[in-house]
Scaffold this motif. Structure first.
Motif, mmCIF file in Angstrom:
data_model
loop_
_atom_site.group_PDB
_atom_site.id
_atom_site.type_symbol
_atom_site.label_atom_id
_atom_site.label_comp_id
_atom_site.label_asym_id
_atom_site.label_seq_id
_atom_site.Cartn_x
_atom_site.Cartn_y
_atom_site.Cartn_z
ATOM 1 N N GLY A 1 0.813 -1.199 0.000
ATOM 2 C CA GLY A 1 0.000 0.000 0.000
ATOM 3 C C GLY A 1 0.849 1.252 0.000
ATOM 4 O O GLY A 1 2.081 1.204 0.058
ATOM 5 N N VAL A 2 0.184 2.404 -0.069
ATOM 6 C CA VAL A 2 0.883 3.679 -0.102
ATOM 7 C C VAL A 2 0.448 4.525 1.087
ATOM 8 O O VAL A 2 -0.491 4.186 1.810
ATOM 9 C CB VAL A 2 0.598 4.429 -1.419
ATOM 10 C CG1 VAL A 2 1.209 3.683 -2.595
ATOM 11 C CG2 VAL A 2 -0.898 4.619 -1.629
ATOM 12 N N GLY A 3 1.156 5.637 1.268
ATOM 13 C CA GLY A 3 0.862 6.511 2.386
ATOM 14 C C GLY A 3 -0.435 7.290 2.199
ATOM 15 O O GLY A 3 -1.069 7.260 1.144
ATOM 16 N N GLY A 4 -0.786 8.019 3.229
ATOM 17 C CA GLY A 4 -2.042 8.763 3.191
ATOM 18 C C GLY A 4 -1.873 10.255 3.278
ATOM 19 O O GLY A 4 -2.815 10.967 3.640
ATOM 20 N N GLY A 5 -0.697 10.771 2.951
ATOM 21 C CA GLY A 5 -0.450 12.201 3.044
ATOM 22 C C GLY A 5 -1.119 12.976 1.931
ATOM 23 O O GLY A 5 -1.651 12.411 0.967
ATOM 24 N N PRO A 6 -1.119 14.311 2.044
ATOM 25 C CA PRO A 6 -1.731 15.143 0.989
ATOM 26 C C PRO A 6 -0.961 15.023 -0.311
ATOM 27 O O PRO A 6 0.265 14.882 -0.327
ATOM 28 C CB PRO A 6 -1.643 16.560 1.577
ATOM 29 C CG PRO A 6 -0.520 16.500 2.567
ATOM 30 C CD PRO A 6 -0.540 15.125 3.136
ATOM 31 N N ALA A 7 -1.712 15.098 -1.410
ATOM 32 C CA ALA A 7 -1.095 14.958 -2.729
ATOM 33 C C ALA A 7 -0.316 16.217 -3.079
ATOM 34 O O ALA A 7 -0.788 17.333 -2.842
ATOM 35 C CB ALA A 7 -2.160 14.687 -3.778
ATOM 36 N N PRO A 8 0.875 16.081 -3.659
ATOM 37 C CA PRO A 8 1.646 17.265 -4.070
ATOM 38 C C PRO A 8 1.031 17.907 -5.314
ATOM 39 O O PRO A 8 0.137 17.345 -5.957
ATOM 40 C CB PRO A 8 3.045 16.697 -4.346
ATOM 41 C CG PRO A 8 2.802 15.264 -4.683
ATOM 42 C CD PRO A 8 1.612 14.830 -3.881
ATOM 43 N N GLU A 9 1.571 19.060 -5.666
ATOM 44 C CA GLU A 9 0.993 19.837 -6.766
ATOM 45 C C GLU A 9 1.089 19.108 -8.095
ATOM 46 O O GLU A 9 0.175 19.157 -8.923
ATOM 47 C CB GLU A 9 1.706 21.188 -6.852
ATOM 48 C CG GLU A 9 1.126 22.101 -7.940
ATOM 49 C CD GLU A 9 1.860 23.428 -8.019
ATOM 50 O OE1 GLU A 9 1.530 24.230 -8.908
ATOM 51 O OE2 GLU A 9 2.772 23.647 -7.186
ATOM 52 N N PHE A 10 2.210 18.376 -8.334
ATOM 53 C CA PHE A 10 2.354 17.729 -9.646
ATOM 54 C C PHE A 10 1.281 16.660 -9.841
ATOM 55 O O PHE A 10 0.828 16.429 -10.975
ATOM 56 C CB PHE A 10 3.763 17.132 -9.796
ATOM 57 C CG PHE A 10 3.986 15.839 -9.056
ATOM 58 C CD1 PHE A 10 3.680 14.610 -9.655
ATOM 59 C CD2 PHE A 10 4.523 15.831 -7.774
ATOM 60 C CE1 PHE A 10 3.909 13.413 -8.999
ATOM 61 C CE2 PHE A 10 4.746 14.640 -7.101
ATOM 62 C CZ PHE A 10 4.436 13.432 -7.710
ATOM 63 N N ALA A 11 0.840 16.013 -8.758
ATOM 64 C CA ALA A 11 -0.191 14.979 -8.886
ATOM 65 C C ALA A 11 -1.554 15.602 -9.176
ATOM 66 O O ALA A 11 -2.301 15.119 -10.032
ATOM 67 C CB ALA A 11 -0.240 14.129 -7.617
ATOM 68 N N THR A 12 -1.891 16.672 -8.454
ATOM 69 C CA THR A 12 -3.192 17.312 -8.692
ATOM 70 C C THR A 12 -3.244 17.956 -10.071
ATOM 71 O O THR A 12 -4.278 17.918 -10.755
ATOM 72 C CB THR A 12 -3.450 18.356 -7.612
ATOM 73 O OG1 THR A 12 -2.370 19.309 -7.592
ATOM 74 C CG2 THR A 12 -3.548 17.703 -6.235
ATOM 75 N N THR A 13 -2.121 18.546 -10.503
ATOM 76 C CA THR A 13 -2.095 19.158 -11.834
ATOM 77 C C THR A 13 -2.289 18.109 -12.925
ATOM 78 O O THR A 13 -3.033 18.316 -13.894
ATOM 79 C CB THR A 13 -0.769 19.902 -12.042
ATOM 80 O OG1 THR A 13 -0.610 20.882 -11.006
ATOM 81 C CG2 THR A 13 -0.728 20.579 -13.408
ATOM 82 N N TRP A 14 -1.606 16.979 -12.772
ATOM 83 C CA TRP A 14 -1.724 15.924 -13.791
ATOM 84 C C TRP A 14 -3.138 15.336 -13.802
ATOM 85 O O TRP A 14 -3.694 15.049 -14.858
ATOM 86 C CB TRP A 14 -0.685 14.838 -13.515
ATOM 87 C CG TRP A 14 -0.565 13.826 -14.620
ATOM 88 C CD1 TRP A 14 -0.325 14.069 -15.933
ATOM 89 C CD2 TRP A 14 -0.699 12.406 -14.490
ATOM 90 N NE1 TRP A 14 -0.275 12.887 -16.649
ATOM 91 C CE2 TRP A 14 -0.498 11.851 -15.778
ATOM 92 C CE3 TRP A 14 -0.947 11.555 -13.424
ATOM 93 C CZ2 TRP A 14 -0.559 10.482 -16.019
ATOM 94 C CZ3 TRP A 14 -0.983 10.191 -13.655
ATOM 95 C CH2 TRP A 14 -0.809 9.665 -14.936
ATOM 96 N N GLN A 15 -3.726 15.187 -12.626
ATOM 97 C CA GLN A 15 -5.097 14.675 -12.568
ATOM 98 C C GLN A 15 -6.062 15.618 -13.285
ATOM 99 O O GLN A 15 -6.936 15.186 -14.048
ATOM 100 C CB GLN A 15 -5.526 14.493 -11.117
ATOM 101 C CG GLN A 15 -6.927 13.905 -10.967
ATOM 102 C CD GLN A 15 -7.432 13.989 -9.548
ATOM 103 O OE1 GLN A 15 -7.267 15.028 -8.894
ATOM 104 N NE2 GLN A 15 -8.053 12.923 -9.059
ATOM 105 N N ALA A 16 -5.909 16.936 -13.046
ATOM 106 C CA ALA A 16 -6.789 17.896 -13.710
ATOM 107 C C ALA A 16 -6.591 17.890 -15.220
ATOM 108 O O ALA A 16 -7.556 17.984 -15.993
ATOM 109 C CB ALA A 16 -6.528 19.293 -13.140
ATOM 110 N N ALA A 17 -5.339 17.766 -15.655
ATOM 111 C CA ALA A 17 -5.080 17.751 -17.095
ATOM 112 C C ALA A 17 -5.695 16.516 -17.748
ATOM 113 O O ALA A 17 -6.264 16.591 -18.843
ATOM 114 C CB ALA A 17 -3.570 17.794 -17.350
#
Length: 1006
Positions: free
Chosen positions: A84-100
């Motif tokens: 599994g992976v951690g549960g921390g807040p997503a960094p900007e590059f992840a949110t930007t890529w998701q929006a794109a």
């Protein structure tokens, strides 16, 4: 939103090549942060920003790699699949890529299609295809009329112009078939049979295209698909759906350089329908991994239209994929062949089809035999299914396979409720292909119908005789006018209906007859009988090892261990040693890979034999390059020594030497003279257990054997045997050649000094200062009085010396006398040098004219006899005098604690020999050495100009340092990450990861 975690096989299936997967496992411990944002996985691997969209899947990484997915993305997916992976807040590059990605996924405003323009484009393509197929008909007839024999000389030049014309006509299917044939023409003994068969099927496709409007809709769809007309995904998904519990049977992959194709076969548990799902990827791209063999799911499939619809798309899944114990609907070989005939009758261009066979067993001649005794051949490259023999032990198993005229290509098997993927094919050089067409057709086609006209109202297809007149019932084109393609051509000599302008000829009649013969032969194949299945393997008596330990072994064998191939071999050796100490057997399906590893690495064979069990020995009896296991295998009882095989007797001797060595020796003596020299040498290797003076007469006899291997085996044993005559003979020679005078041992008068003889050789240069670190303080050993050595080396290498193992080839740069003296001293038991302590003899010899052969002789004797006292004395005072190979061999005799101390001292002093001393230690390292190594690692990471020494030290420590130091190594890596360049931290991180891996490995085997 909840997202189902992927399995490790799903992640592994995404790897573009094995190297990427191996590197991905190496970076799993380098992620400083991970997390999930809806269906986006993200991670920070050193300075790289890594993300994966699980819905695509799609991947993003800031590294410069051109592979998709790269090792960092694969590493992130492996972390998620494993823990599994951690549960921390997503960094900007992840949110930007998701929006794109969300913006790109929004449907665009659909433009209103122009039906008139679409119909015009379709008609234009149909006209181009018609023109190309008309030219193809003429070209096919011309080739057969002129004769196919010219293909052997012209080769590719004959096919390429017509293939290019078909590409221009937008008929890629026939074009690809012609280009494939260009690589077959003139190659192999049956090339003409294959070329004529393929040309005949192309002629049949041309005929079917001519009547496309009159064919039934399913057959028309098949013909259009074979020509290359596309069917859009939307059209397929808009068709009827088939709902079922779909079981994924297996996968195959092919790579033609421009495209990688994955073929995944499924079967509906309720409907019994087979389905083929295709996926494609360009070079460097990953194939989709949503269908995992051995799992099943509930969902809907939509099939492509056709007369024998097999290709499908997954329209919807309504359940998660889960493993299943065994597929439903497996049947005997005859039922599977009946299904194949039905498929071929509906679609004569079909070359392969799936089969699900129940209760089949491999035969020794490359066949699978079912319970009724019917057999089918295995395809070239699959004729020796060791994976199936290992997993099932020649017990009946369910096998999924692809059937083609070449034979069965296994996909997977199910044994005792477990899924077993098929092994990779082995290149089959020289595999012969049986002809499929009647010889009279081949003869006419090779010469050419222009020279040998062919006209016959019947054609032979195997045991069948098919009439080519209007009453024929050939099965080649279902849905065509009554009578099939034969009826469509009319009686020989008549122009068939619908063909005008001279389209019929003797060449076209031959091609259509060949199509009928080929289809009838393929559809009418019957199973073979009389094939004998392989006898079943003996039952195991020991339990299997824990599943977690077996899974780790599979990862090690599959290249999943950290550190690359070198560490994998060492980790495999440690795993086997721990498994053998625990007791238990490996899963049988892993035996082929494990036996191959033992074939390449002789050091793991003893432990491997303990976990291979009876199944491993059974496999080794059937394959020559695995027969080494029989020398190590679990002992077997034999009823008659004289009739048992050599391997059975060797195993029996090994067991008997532990309980009754005298009886074992008597068995060997009973037929010693009649036994083969190879077996004599093998049998003597068992005498190391329970060796005694009662074995000496037989070993002395072996010294006179004509075979070198037998003599060497006997010599090795006699040198280890205290009180043996060999040692006494060598001692007599040695003490006659080397005498100590001027020294009286307690209770013995001092020996008189003889007159000093003339020196036999010029004195060597003074010995260099000792380079060996001083050991613990001990009492000085010096001879009381002026003791000295008188040396008279042997004058010649007589037959008696040769018999006792003295070789005739001296080391370069050493005279014959010095070499004979060295060999005689080396063969003398060290306990016969009684007047002085080892250090005393070395002190007396030092500076003597014959010091060099004496010191080397004593050193070689210490190595052979494993005498630590002499080894310590030689290394303390005379290591600089000894040849390098002999000096390092002496280190192997030292006690581990002593060797560890030397290595620690060398590390602190910065001595270049430290790495070699560490490598010689058998491990695990004691605490003081492990602590010294970690201190050295920390210092070198901060100060060394080059990192290669740091990397070498970390790689050595990863295998020998106690796994309990994993936490300390991890903390050290974290500290260094804040202070030094990442290239210096990576070896320390790898050290921590490997120590953790070893710790988990040993925990699983406790």
């Amino acid at each position: 939103m909840p997202v189902e975690r992927w399995s490790i096989p799903q992640v592994e299936a995404l790897a573009p090549d094995p190297g990427s997967l191996r590197n991905a496992r190496g970076v799993t411990g380098q992620f400083s942060a991970t997390g999930r944002l809806d269906e986006i996985l993200w991670g920070l691997c050193r300075s790289y920003q890594v993300a994966a969209d699980l819905a695509g899947p799609a991947f993003k990484c800031s590294c410069p790699s051109r592979k998709i997915p790269c090792k960092h993305v694969l590493g992130l997916l492996l972390v998620w699949a494993t823990s599994g992976v951690g549960g921390g807040p997503a960094p900007e590059f992840a949110t930007t890529w998701q929006a794109a990605r969300a913006a790109r996924a929004k449907p665009r405003a659909a433009s209103t299609p122009d039906p008139v323009a679409a119909a015009k484009r379709a008609q234009e393509r149909a006209d181009r295809v018609t023109g190309g197929m008309t030219e193809l008909r003429r070209w096919l007839d011309d080739q057969v009329e002129q004769g196919l024999a010219g293909f052997a000389r012209a080769g590719r030049q004959t096919f390429e112009p017509m293939a290019a014309r078909l590409v221009d006509a937008q008929a890629p299917g026939p074009a690809g078939a012609l280009r494939r044939l260009s690589g077959v023409a003139g190659i192999g003994p049956q090339w003409a049979d294959r070329v004529l068969g393929e040309l005949a099927m192309l002629r049949l496709l041309v005929t079917a295209h001519d009547r496309l409007d009159s064919l039934a809709a399913p057959l028309a769809a098949t013909v259009r698909s074979r020509i290359g007309f596309p069917t859009s995904t939307d059209d397929v998904l808009s068709g009827p759906r088939v709902t079922d519990r779909w079981q994924v049977l297996g996968q195959t992959e092919s790579d033609d350089g421009a495209l990688t194709t994955r073929r995944t076969w499924l079967r509906g548990a309720a409907t019994g329908r087979f389905a083929l799902v295709l996926s494609f990827a360009a070079p460097g791209q990953a194939l989709t991994a949503d269908l995992v063999p051995g799992t099943e799911f509930r969902g809907d499939l939509c099939f492509y239209p056709g007369s024998a619809p097999l290709r499908a798309l997954v329209a919807e899944r309504v359940s998660a994929a889960e493993p299943f114990a065994s597929p439903d609907g497996a049947g005997p070989i005859r039922a599977a062949l009946s299904g194949w005939a039905s498929i071929l009758a509906a679609e004569p261009w079909r070359f392969d089809a799936p089969m699900l066979l129940a209760d089949v067993i491999p035969a020794s001649d490359g066949h699978l035999v079912d319970a009724a005794g019917d057999a089918l051949p295995l395809a070239p490259g699959h004729g020796e299914p060791w994976w199936l023999l290992a997993a099932a032990g020649a017990a009946p198993a369910t096998v999924a396979a692809e059937w083609s005229p070449a034979g069965l290509r296994p996909l997977a098997a199910w044994v005792d409720g477990s899924f077993v993927p098929a092994g990779a094919p082995v290149p089959a050089f020289g595999a012969r292909r049986a002809p499929e067409l009647p010889p009279e057709l081949l003869a006419a086609a090779l010469v050419g119908t222009g020279r040998r006209p062919w006209a016959s109202e019947t054609v032979h297809a195997g045991s069948l005789v098919v009439e080519m007149g209007a009453a024929a019932t050939g099965p080649a084109v279902a849905g065509a006018p009554a009578g099939g393609p034969a009826a469509a051509s009319g009686p020989a000599g008549e122009v068939p209906p619908g063909v005008t302008g001279g389209g019929w000829s003797a060449a076209s009649a031959l091609l259509e007859a060949a199509a009928v013969a080929l289809t009838c032969r393929r559809a009418g194949i019957v199973p073979e009988i009389g094939r004998v299945p392989v006898p079943a393997a003996p039952a195991e008596t020991a339990p299997l090892l824990p599943s977690a330990a077996s899974a780790r072994l599979a990862r090690i064998l599959g290249g999943g261990a950290p550190g690359g191939s070198h560490l994998e071999q060492e980790l495999l050796a440690q795993w086997l040693a721990a498994a053998a100490a625990r007791g238990g057997l490996v899963p049988p399906a892993m035996l082929p890979a494990l036996l191959d590893a033992g074939r390449r690495n002789t050091t793991i064979r003893t432990e491997l034999a303990l976990v291979a069990g009876r199944r491993g020995a059974w496999l080794a009896e059937q394959r020559g390059d695995w027969s080494w296991l029989l020398d190590e295998a679990v002992p077997v009882s034999i009823a008659d020594w004289h009739t048992a095989t050599g391997s059975e007797r060797l195993s029996h001797l090994a067991a008997l030497r532990r309980t009754d060595p005298d009886q074992a020796r008597e068995l060997v003596e009973s037929d010693w003279r009649s036994e083969s020299s190879e077996n004599r040498a093998r049998f003597l290797t068992t005498f190391a257990t329970g060796l005694s003076l009662r074995d000496e007469p037989l070993l002395e006899t072996a010294l006179d054997d004509r075979r070198k291997e037998v003599r060497e085996a006997a010599l090795d044993l006699l040198r280890q045997l205290p009180g043996a005559q060999l040692g006494r003979r060598m001692a007599e020679r040695a003490h006659a050649a080397v005498r100590l005078i001027g020294y009286a041992s307690p209770g013995r008068p001092r020996a008189a000094s003889p007159p000093s003889p003339a020196p036999a050789a010029s004195p060597p240069s003074p010995a260099p200062a000792a380079a060996f670190p001083a050991g613990p303080a001990r009492a000085a050993v010096s001879p009381p009085g002026p003791a000295r050595l008188v040396v008279e080396p042997p004058e010649e290498l007589d037959p008696a010396l040769r018999r006792d193992g003295v070789g005739a080839a001296p080391v370069r740069g050493i005279g014959a006398g010095a070499w004979l003296l060295e060999e005689v001293v080396a063969g003398t038991p060290l306990e016969t040098w009684t007047e002085l302590e080892p250090a005393g003899y070395l002190a007396v010899a030092r500076g003597h004219d014959w010091a060099n052969p004496l010191l080397h002789g004593w050193a070689k004797a210490a190595v052979t006899q494993r005498n630590a006292a002499w080894a310590v004395a030689l290394l303390e005072t005379d290591s600089g005098t000894l040849r390098e190979a002999v000096r390092w061999d002496l280190h192997l005799v030292l006690p581990p604690d002593r060797l560890a101390g030397l290595a620690a001292d060398a590390l602190r002093a910065g001595d270049g020999s430290a790495h070699r001393l560490l490598a010689l230690h058998p491990g695990p390292w004691p605490d003081h050495l492990a602590a010294t190594v970690l201190e050295t690692v920390a210092a070198r990471a901060r100060t060394d100009r080059h990192t290669w020494q740091l990397g070498e030290l970390c790689r050595t420590a990863a295998l020998a340092m106690p796994p309990a130091y994993a936490d300390l190594a991890g903390r050290l890596a974290a500290q260094l990450d804040q202070l030094v360049d990442p290239t210096r931290v990576r070896p320390v991180t790898d050290l921590a990861r490997t120590l953790t891996y070893r710790h988990e490995m040993l925990q699983e085997l406790q």
